[in-house]
Write an enzyme that holds these catalytic residues in place. Structure first.
Site, PDB file in Angstrom:
ATOM      1  N   LYS A 318       0.830  -1.206   0.000  1.00  0.00           N
ATOM      2  CA  LYS A 318       0.000   0.000   0.000  1.00  0.00           C
ATOM      3  C   LYS A 318       0.861   1.250   0.000  1.00  0.00           C
ATOM      4  O   LYS A 318       0.670   2.158  -0.822  1.00  0.00           O
ATOM      5  CB  LYS A 318      -0.917   0.000   1.228  1.00  0.00           C
ATOM      6  CG  LYS A 318      -1.828   1.218   1.305  1.00  0.00           C
ATOM      7  CD  LYS A 318      -2.380   1.440   2.691  1.00  0.00           C
ATOM      8  CE  LYS A 318      -1.361   2.125   3.577  1.00  0.00           C
ATOM      9  NZ  LYS A 318      -1.926   2.576   4.861  1.00  0.00           N
ATOM     10  N   CYS A 386     -19.526   6.114   4.694  1.00  0.00           N
ATOM     11  CA  CYS A 386     -19.503   4.649   4.840  1.00  0.00           C
ATOM     12  C   CYS A 386     -18.519   4.277   5.945  1.00  0.00           C
ATOM     13  O   CYS A 386     -17.463   3.683   5.703  1.00  0.00           O
ATOM     14  CB  CYS A 386     -19.128   3.994   3.512  1.00  0.00           C
ATOM     15  SG  CYS A 386     -19.467   2.223   3.458  1.00  0.00           S
ATOM     16  N   CYS A 393     -25.943   5.363   5.550  1.00  0.00           N
ATOM     17  CA  CYS A 393     -26.425   5.070   4.199  1.00  0.00           C
ATOM     18  C   CYS A 393     -27.390   6.139   3.702  1.00  0.00           C
ATOM     19  O   CYS A 393     -27.513   6.348   2.495  1.00  0.00           O
ATOM     20  CB  CYS A 393     -27.089   3.696   4.176  1.00  0.00           C
ATOM     21  SG  CYS A 393     -25.950   2.327   4.530  1.00  0.00           S
ATOM     22  N   CYS A 396     -25.578   8.767   1.684  1.00  0.00           N
ATOM     23  CA  CYS A 396     -24.801   8.296   0.537  1.00  0.00           C
ATOM     24  C   CYS A 396     -25.580   8.511  -0.751  1.00  0.00           C
ATOM     25  O   CYS A 396     -26.811   8.364  -0.790  1.00  0.00           O
ATOM     26  CB  CYS A 396     -24.458   6.816   0.703  1.00  0.00           C
ATOM     27  SG  CYS A 396     -23.429   6.155  -0.626  1.00  0.00           S
ATOM     28  N   CYS A 404     -25.866  -0.631  -4.253  1.00  0.00           N
ATOM     29  CA  CYS A 404     -25.051  -1.114  -3.140  1.00  0.00           C
ATOM     30  C   CYS A 404     -25.769  -2.277  -2.475  1.00  0.00           C
ATOM     31  O   CYS A 404     -26.860  -2.112  -1.917  1.00  0.00           O
ATOM     32  CB  CYS A 404     -24.795   0.003  -2.130  1.00  0.00           C
ATOM     33  SG  CYS A 404     -23.846  -0.521  -0.678  1.00  0.00           S
TER      34      CYS A 404
END
EC number: 3.2.2.-
Length: 443
Positions: A318, A386, A393, A396, A404
């Protein structure tokens, strides 16, 4: 006379005994035979049958003409039982004939009203005709990506937008030092919030060197024009005001965070400067060791390939791929942290167990022009909406779109759909103009 009569009776008795011995035994009379004989008498053709002269003498011959069947088969049921059976049979028939078409009608109605649902399919391997394999992207991934990108662009309030590792280098430093600063920021960011990493980086930028920071290195024409304007006017080109009693930074000094100062500082001093980050004891050792490797093996500059970067202590895939993008401008892989790993699995793009598995899955189908931006995109989404615990939610952009698969339905927006409230935090990451950058953190 008497003597003759006695002889006759004796002879008759002996004759009777002989005849009795010669004749077959009489058939036993049972209940069934008696009923059969009775029924035979009521037969339809009983009157037309001629009597056999031997019937009286031989009873067995008359019984053998009747079929030996059970009484329940011969006798008809009573009127009441016959009526009950007939009604129940009719009821069963009527019920079956009544229910069957109803079921068929219901099935037909369901088939007519039901619409084919779009099946959500994750990324999968497909075998080509030549035997090779290609990976097909998840269904509707582009729609999800576009909605989230638009949502993030309209409301860039996540800590990563202003305090991410790619934003924590000193603007006036040399390109070599900026690359080194980006690497240090990434090493500090592991298991640490962006706000805490930014504070630790600020201390390294201003307090690492002994005896004050060196003079600023002017490398661009823009910087030279600013200094020239200040000399002509006798005052800074851009006026700064103190905030909360803290005087503004002096833009005439460079950052103290460079390879040489990291090599010179004691481990105890370095550990105290980065003491707010997670696992600071280990990170102190990693940073000191990595600085020695960079000096000895890479000509005092950070490695320019992911494989070489991952040879440094404390640097994984990463960090390596994020450093390649931020420091060298080369997007050779996707930096996958816990947010990217968690959210892409929530969307159903794949079923992976580790961030490294997620990286390999994404790189197999995601267009390469999105490799650089997807980390910041999803990290910001994971920091504001999230969340790892208590997902919002309702806030979002994917809410109600059925895109989703993990959406918690029925959640109302907590901030009227405008994202999170803004909280201003001043973190002095001094640019060439000397203005402290205003960092925005979502609560």
């Amino acid at each position: 006379m008497c003597i003759e009569a006695m002889r006759t009776s004796r002879a008759s008795r002996e004759t009777a005994k002989v005849l009795q011995a010669l004749s077959p035994p009489a058939r036993r009379q049972t209940r069934s035979t008696s009923h059969s004989a009775l029924l035979k008498g009521f037969a339809y053709n009983a009157g037309k049958t001629e009597a056999d002269p031997d019937d009286g003498e031989d009873d067995g011959s008359s019984l053998t003409s009747v079929d030996t069947v059970d009484i329940e088969d011969i006798l008809e049921p009573s009127a009441k039982r016959r009526k009950t059976k007939a009604s129940s049979a009719a009821k069963t028939t009527s019920n079956s004939t009544r229910r069957t078409p109803e079921k068929k009608v219901e099935k037909l109605v369901k088939k007519e009203n039901s619409q084919p649902k779009a099946r959500r399919v994750p990324a999968r391997k497909v075998k080509n005709e030549d035997g090779s394999f290609t990976v097909e992207a998840p269904s509707n991934w582009d729609a999800i990506y576009s909605i989230v990108k638009k949502m993030r662009e309209d409301n860039p309030t996540a800590p990563v937008d202003t305090m991410g590792c790619a934003e924590l280098y000193w603007r006036a430093s040399s390109p070599r030092d900026r690359r080194f600063q980006t690497l240090i920021a990434l090493m500090l960011s592991s298991q640490t919030k962006d706000t805490v990493t930014a504070v630790a980086m600020q201390r390294l930028h201003t307090e690492l060197g002994e005896g004050g920071a060196p003079a600023i290195k002017l490398e661009t024409e823009h910087a030279e024009s600013i200094v020239k304007q200040e000399a002509e006017n006798g005052e800074p080109a851009i006026k700064q005001e103190a905030k909360d009693g803290v005087p503004p930074a002096n833009p005439s000094h460079d950052s103290t965070l460079n390879l040489e100062n990291i090599l010179a500082v004691s481990p105890e001093r370095l550990n105290s400067l980065i003491g707010t980050v997670g696992f600071h004891n280990n990170k102190t050792k990693y940073i000191k060791k990595a600085a020695e490797i960079i000096r000895d093996q890479y000509n005092s500059d950070i490695p320019s390939t992911p494989a070489e970067l991952m040879k440094l202590p404390g640097v994984g895939p990463k960090m390596a791929y994020l450093c390649m993008s931020a420091a060298w401008g080369k997007h050779e892989g996707i930096g996958v942290d816990v947010h990217v790993h968690r959210i892409t699995n929530l969307w159903g793009w794949h079923k992976t167990k580790t961030p490294e598995e997620t990286r390999m899955s994404l790189e197999s189908w995601l267009p390469k022009d999105k490799w650089h931006e997807i980390n910041k995109l999803l990290v910001g989404l994971g920091q504001t909406v999230c969340l790892p615990v208590g997902r919002r939610c309702g806030d979002c952009g994917l809410a109600g779109t059925k895109l989703c698969k993990s959406e918690i339905k029925g959640m109302a927006p907590k901030n009227n759909g405008r994202g999170l409230p803004k909280k201003e935090i001043v973190v002095e990451t001094f640019s060439l103009t000397g203005e402290p950058k205003i960092k925005v953190e979502g609560e």
